[in-house]
Scaffold this motif. Structure first.
Motif, PDB file in Angstrom:
ATOM      1  N   HIS A  96     -26.724  29.530  82.925  1.00  0.00           N
ATOM      2  CA  HIS A  96     -25.957  29.041  81.554  1.00  0.00           C
ATOM      3  C   HIS A  96     -24.865  29.666  81.179  1.00  0.00           C
ATOM      4  CE1 HIS A  96     -25.861  26.790  77.823  1.00  0.00           C
ATOM      5  NE2 HIS A  96     -25.475  28.102  77.283  1.00  0.00           N
ATOM      6  N   PHE A  97     -24.698  30.896  81.291  1.00  0.00           N
ATOM      7  CA  PHE A  97     -23.583  31.698  80.922  1.00  0.00           C
ATOM      8  C   PHE A  97     -22.448  31.493  81.900  1.00  0.00           C
ATOM      9  CE2 PHE A  97     -20.925  35.529  81.574  1.00  0.00           C
ATOM     10  CZ  PHE A  97     -20.400  35.404  80.398  1.00  0.00           C
ATOM     11  N   GLY A 131     -21.608  28.877  83.686  1.00  0.00           N
ATOM     12  CA  GLY A 131     -21.046  27.563  83.424  1.00  0.00           C
ATOM     13  C   GLY A 131     -20.816  26.914  82.353  1.00  0.00           C
ATOM     14  N   THR A 132     -20.821  27.713  81.176  1.00  0.00           N
ATOM     15  CA  THR A 132     -20.351  27.452  79.771  1.00  0.00           C
ATOM     16  C   THR A 132     -19.523  28.168  79.047  1.00  0.00           C
ATOM     17  OG1 THR A 132     -22.432  28.318  78.772  1.00  0.00           O
ATOM     18  CG2 THR A 132     -22.571  26.058  79.626  1.00  0.00           C
ATOM     19  N   TRP A 133     -19.296  29.482  79.517  1.00  0.00           N
ATOM     20  CA  TRP A 133     -18.497  30.567  78.687  1.00  0.00           C
ATOM     21  C   TRP A 133     -17.186  30.053  78.356  1.00  0.00           C
ATOM     22  CZ3 TRP A 133     -14.001  32.352  80.409  1.00  0.00           C
ATOM     23  CH2 TRP A 133     -13.356  32.095  81.825  1.00  0.00           C
ATOM     24  N   TRP A 134     -16.570  29.285  79.164  1.00  0.00           N
ATOM     25  CA  TRP A 134     -15.250  28.961  78.687  1.00  0.00           C
ATOM     26  C   TRP A 134     -15.340  27.713  77.689  1.00  0.00           C
ATOM     27  CZ3 TRP A 134     -12.033  24.711  78.224  1.00  0.00           C
ATOM     28  CH2 TRP A 134     -10.724  24.814  77.875  1.00  0.00           C
ATOM     29  N   LEU A 135     -16.193  26.771  77.892  1.00  0.00           N
ATOM     30  CA  LEU A 135     -16.532  25.585  76.836  1.00  0.00           C
ATOM     31  C   LEU A 135     -16.836  26.258  75.349  1.00  0.00           C
ATOM     32  CD1 LEU A 135     -18.318  23.262  79.526  1.00  0.00           C
ATOM     33  CD2 LEU A 135     -15.891  23.216  78.711  1.00  0.00           C
ATOM     34  N   TYR A 136     -17.770  27.359  75.710  1.00  0.00           N
ATOM     35  CA  TYR A 136     -18.092  27.913  74.373  1.00  0.00           C
ATOM     36  C   TYR A 136     -16.969  28.449  73.570  1.00  0.00           C
ATOM     37  CZ  TYR A 136     -23.052  28.029  74.457  1.00  0.00           C
ATOM     38  OH  TYR A 136     -24.493  27.906  74.441  1.00  0.00           O
ATOM     39  N   LYS A 137     -15.957  29.139  74.066  1.00  0.00           N
ATOM     40  CA  LYS A 137     -14.819  29.565  73.609  1.00  0.00           C
ATOM     41  C   LYS A 137     -13.978  28.523  73.278  1.00  0.00           C
ATOM     42  CE  LYS A 137     -10.624  32.673  75.012  1.00  0.00           C
ATOM     43  NZ  LYS A 137      -9.853  33.342  76.057  1.00  0.00           N
ATOM     44  N   ALA A 138     -13.859  27.240  73.957  1.00  0.00           N
ATOM     45  CA  ALA A 138     -12.880  25.997  73.441  1.00  0.00           C
ATOM     46  C   ALA A 138     -13.318  25.622  72.280  1.00  0.00           C
ATOM     47  CB  ALA A 138     -12.970  25.156  74.474  1.00  0.00           C
ATOM     48  N   ALA A 139     -14.798  25.811  71.866  1.00  0.00           N
ATOM     49  CA  ALA A 139     -15.161  25.239  70.800  1.00  0.00           C
ATOM     50  C   ALA A 139     -15.155  25.936  69.602  1.00  0.00           C
ATOM     51  CB  ALA A 139     -16.943  24.841  70.953  1.00  0.00           C
ATOM     52  N   GLY A 140     -14.515  27.315  69.707  1.00  0.00           N
ATOM     53  CA  GLY A 140     -14.094  28.373  68.887  1.00  0.00           C
ATOM     54  C   GLY A 140     -15.274  29.382  68.558  1.00  0.00           C
ATOM     55  N   ARG A 141     -16.272  29.320  69.719  1.00  0.00           N
ATOM     56  CA  ARG A 141     -16.979  30.337  69.740  1.00  0.00           C
ATOM     57  C   ARG A 141     -16.752  31.767  70.314  1.00  0.00           C
ATOM     58  NH1 ARG A 141     -20.670  29.234  65.561  1.00  0.00           N
ATOM     59  NH2 ARG A 141     -21.840  30.986  66.508  1.00  0.00           N
ATOM     60  N   GLU A 162     -21.247  34.660  73.290  1.00  0.00           N
ATOM     61  CA  GLU A 162     -22.580  34.139  72.876  1.00  0.00           C
ATOM     62  C   GLU A 162     -23.256  33.219  73.704  1.00  0.00           C
ATOM     63  OE1 GLU A 162     -21.422  33.345  68.011  1.00  0.00           O
ATOM     64  OE2 GLU A 162     -20.236  32.328  69.444  1.00  0.00           O
ATOM     65  N   ALA A 163     -22.537  32.655  74.803  1.00  0.00           N
ATOM     66  CA  ALA A 163     -23.076  31.900  75.766  1.00  0.00           C
ATOM     67  C   ALA A 163     -24.015  32.749  76.704  1.00  0.00           C
ATOM     68  CB  ALA A 163     -21.969  31.320  76.646  1.00  0.00           C
ATOM     69  N   VAL A 220     -31.708  32.625  74.014  1.00  0.00           N
ATOM     70  CA  VAL A 220     -32.400  32.036  72.819  1.00  0.00           C
ATOM     71  C   VAL A 220     -31.136  31.888  71.909  1.00  0.00           C
ATOM     72  CG1 VAL A 220     -33.953  32.010  70.721  1.00  0.00           C
ATOM     73  CG2 VAL A 220     -34.548  32.895  73.107  1.00  0.00           C
ATOM     74  N   TYR A 221     -30.194  32.778  71.418  1.00  0.00           N
ATOM     75  CA  TYR A 221     -29.212  32.758  70.611  1.00  0.00           C
ATOM     76  C   TYR A 221     -28.138  31.922  71.147  1.00  0.00           C
ATOM     77  CZ  TYR A 221     -25.189  33.900  67.466  1.00  0.00           C
ATOM     78  OH  TYR A 221     -24.033  33.997  66.961  1.00  0.00           O
ATOM     79  N   ASN A 222     -28.016  31.547  72.594  1.00  0.00           N
ATOM     80  CA  ASN A 222     -27.234  30.785  72.891  1.00  0.00           C
ATOM     81  C   ASN A 222     -27.429  29.498  72.980  1.00  0.00           C
ATOM     82  OD1 ASN A 222     -29.006  30.501  74.903  1.00  0.00           O
ATOM     83  ND2 ASN A 222     -28.057  31.766  76.126  1.00  0.00           N
TER      84      ASN A 222
END
Length: 502
Positions: A20-21, A23-33, A37-38, A42-44
């Motif tokens: 999960h991390f 494949g999503t770390w950049w997209l989390y960042k693009a969403a302002g997170r 956090e990815a 559980v917190y992710n």
């Protein structure tokens, strides 16, 4: 690779978090997170729900077996829509690639975060919500069941449609967490066998007690290995852990005392009845609800002889007192006639002369030797996962000599109320605690006429909306209350729609 221990699931969970991390770390960042956090288990998931602007309590569904795969696919679609991928093609692609389409977005396309679309109530969202809600109820609270056989006649009848409470004995966590919802009702093979959870149960309100009518997974079902994919059976629990069961001359004794069924139990046996003249089929059906498939008959030198497949004591006494009857006797198997289909294997028992046999109890220790090995070998090997063998006259368990054995879980002895027409613990043995599903609490219909079960004997309206398992012999039907509530609902719905149209 098989995943069926908690240790294996912990490794699997950690691997999913890494995937999960990655494949999503950049997209989390693009969403302002924050990128990190990815990566936090559980917190992710909590942050992801924030990104797609879904209720954060949905996180519970992400960790519930059966529901989890459904929710993950919903979140995949919601997630890519927050980055402008809102077409049906993208939705199908992310599901077909098991989420790995998100990797393409994360590393190649890197789309801007646009936020979730304007979510209007649509037919699709309504269907998804209904599926999630129904799956939750079916998996963890209430399961429907229709009785296909007559082993509990006439306490429960063929075609009775029951609601089974899974909470009363404690909700059992599904062994097969990745499966098609409701597959147990139409095709039990729709699950991933290599992903299995160990046995776990949420504490219930009570333990299984003697005289309870219980739904359980058929222990001898060899078609499917996972417990929750085995057939559902319903019988009466007659002996609990530690009890001694014995049947003498068709009479059941528990701990050397005669077993007294609940008042609503209609215990049945086979009977042979001789009559001077032929008993009218109309008389048998109208007076006793006995149809042609309930008996066979022929002629003898005295008149006619009938073999009834199952009669309650009440019906038997009424027939016996008929002036046309010459003799009436319970059809009992002789004591010296061994039934080779009986449990334990090779025991000198039959269905009317059985035991004494002790029901295993968790923590109970027994002397285990070659003489009593047949009584317990099946449960020790099948349900408690040990290997037993005899070598040079010595009993070995897992390759080591053994003299005493301590049981690891509780077991129960189940019997049908239709004693001479029931495939039950007398034939296939004890029911482990791991196989207990729940208890019927509501009989909402009798669907014998619709389901095609034999004999087809009408809808039995008097059974609709009744409460089984409460010990009350006078079952009150609340069908009229259901009809009134349905009429009120339909009337209100019609009035509300008409008013809305105006």
């Amino acid at each position: 690779m098989w995943i069926y221990t908690w240790e294996a699931w912990a490794i699997f969970f950690l691997a999913v978090q890494i995937i999960h991390f990655a494949g999503t770390w950049w997209l989390y960042k693009a969403a302002g997170r924050k990128t990190w956090e990815a990566a936090v288990p559980v917190y992710n998931a909590y942050v992801l729900l924030k990104i797609i602007q879904r209720p954060t309590w949905w996180i519970v569904f992400l960790f519930l077996p059966i529901l989890s795969p459904i929710m993950i696919m919903i979140l995949w679609v919601d997630f890519i829509r927050c980055y402008g991928k809102r077409g049906w093609g993208e939705a199908i692609l992310v599901i077909a690639t098991l989420g790995f389409y998100i990797y393409y977005l994360n590393y190649v396309e890197k789309p801007a975060y646009t936020g979730p679309e304007d979510r209007k109530e649509t037919l699709l969202s309504a269907i998804l919500f209904a599926v999630v809600l129904a799956t939750t109820i079916h998996t963890y609270f209430v399961q429907p069941m229709i009785i296909p056989t007559g082993s509990m006649e006439n306490t429960l009848r063929i075609g009775d449609a029951l609601f089974v409470s899974k909470n009363i004995y404690g909700t059992r966590i599904p062994n097969t967490p990745v499966a098609v919802p409701f597959a147990d009702l139409f095709n039990r093979s729709l699950f991933i066998e290599k992903l299995q959870l160990p046995y776990a149960r949420i504490p219930g309100w009570k333990k299984v007690e003697k005289n309870d009518i219980v739904v359980f997974n058929y222990p001898a079902d060899s078609v499917y290995n996972p417990t929750d994919r085995k057939d559902n059976y319903v019988k009466r629990c007659v002996a609990t852990p530690g009890d001694v069961i014995e049947i003498r001359n068709a009479e059941l004794f528990i701990n050397h005392e005669k077993f007294i069924p609940k008042k609503d139990a209609k215990i049945q046996y086979k009977y042979i009845i001789e009559s001077k003249t032929q008993l009218s089929p109309k008389y048998l059906e109208e007076e006793f609800s006995l149809v042609s498939t309930d008996y066979v008959f022929g002629a003898n030198e005295n008149g006619f002889i009938y073999e009834f497949h199952g009669l309650s004591d009440e019906i038997f006494q009424a027939l016996k007192n008929n002036s046309n009857i010459i003799s009436a006797n319970k059809l009992i198997t002789p004591k010296d006639q061994t039934d080779h289909n009986i449990f334990p294997k090779d025991a000198p028992y039959n269905q009317d002369w059985y035991g004494p046999l002790t029901v295993p109890k968790k923590g109970m220790q027994i002397k285990l030797d070659i003489q009593n090995l047949a009584d317990y070998i099946d449960i020790i090997e099948t349900y408690e996962n040990h290997d037993l063998e005899v070598s040079d006259g010595q009993l070995l368990m897992d390759g080591q000599p053994i003299e005493n054995y301590t049981f690891q879980q509780d077991y129960y002895f189940m019997m049908g109320d239709n004693r001479h027409n029931s495939l039950d613990s007398r034939f296939w043995g004890f029911v482990p605690e791991t196989h207990i599903v729940g208890q019927p609490f509501f009989l909402w219909a009798n669907l014998n006429q619709l389901m095609g079960f034999e004999p087809k004997s009408g809808f039995h309206w008097e059974r609709w909306f009744t409460v089984p398992n409460n010990g009350n012999p006078n079952k009150t039907s609340y069908l009229w209350i259901g009809a009134i509530l349905l009429a009120i609902f339909l009337g209100w719905d019609f009035f509300f729609k008409k008013k809305k149209d105006k």
